[in-house]
Design an enzyme around this catalytic site. Structure first.
Site: not given
Length: 151
Positions: A117, A128, A114, A11, A51
């Site tokens: 992904h 995805e 975080n 990310k 998402y």
């Protein structure tokens, strides 16, 4: 070897912190095979598609803003049980609950930043992967190291 594929993405916070090499290295050292990689800024429409299951949740708008805020490293990894193996390497979604030795446990502080992904199932991985890569971008190749990784 059963060749399962999964989608991973470093990310924007991981990219900005210069952790791409460290993160990629952990999956390579485990024995997974990189079959596609793309350094890109995600368009808003693509982020909303990716998402989509979170639409309507209170964190949705900030998630879309965050994931489109800078470049990401989109990847497809292959290996026996790749989805579960990668999720173990990543650690729990909340870095404060992640074990030392995991990516999030070693480098993360909060859920909103975080670092990475990863697909949560084989079905999610297929969906995805198709969002971020065309079929011709997925490599199929023999790797001599596989003889030293798999029985």
């Amino acid at each position: 070897m059963s060749a399962e594929r999964t989608y991973l993405m470093v990310k924007p916070d991981g990219v900005q912190r210069g952790l791409c090499g460290e993160i990629v290295s952990r999956f390579e050292k485990k024995g997974l095979k990189l079959v596609a990689v793309k350094f890109t800024v995600i368009p808003k429409a693509t982020a909303e598609n990716h998402y989509g299951e979170h639409k309507g949740k209170k964190f949705y708008d900030s998630l879309i803003s965050y994931i489109t805020s800078g470049p990401v490293l989109a990847m497809v990894w292959e290996g026996d049980g790749a989805v579960a193996v990668c999720r173990n390497i990543m650690g729990k979604t909340n870095p404060q609950e992640s074990a030392p030795g995991t990516i999030r446990g070693d480098f993360g502080m909060v859920t909103g930043m975080n670092l990475i992904h990863g697909s949560d199932s084989v079905e999610s991985a297929a969906r995805e992967i198709s969002i971020f890569f065309r079929p011709e971008e997925l490599m199929t190749y023999d790797r001599s190291a596989d003889a030293w990784i798999y029985e």
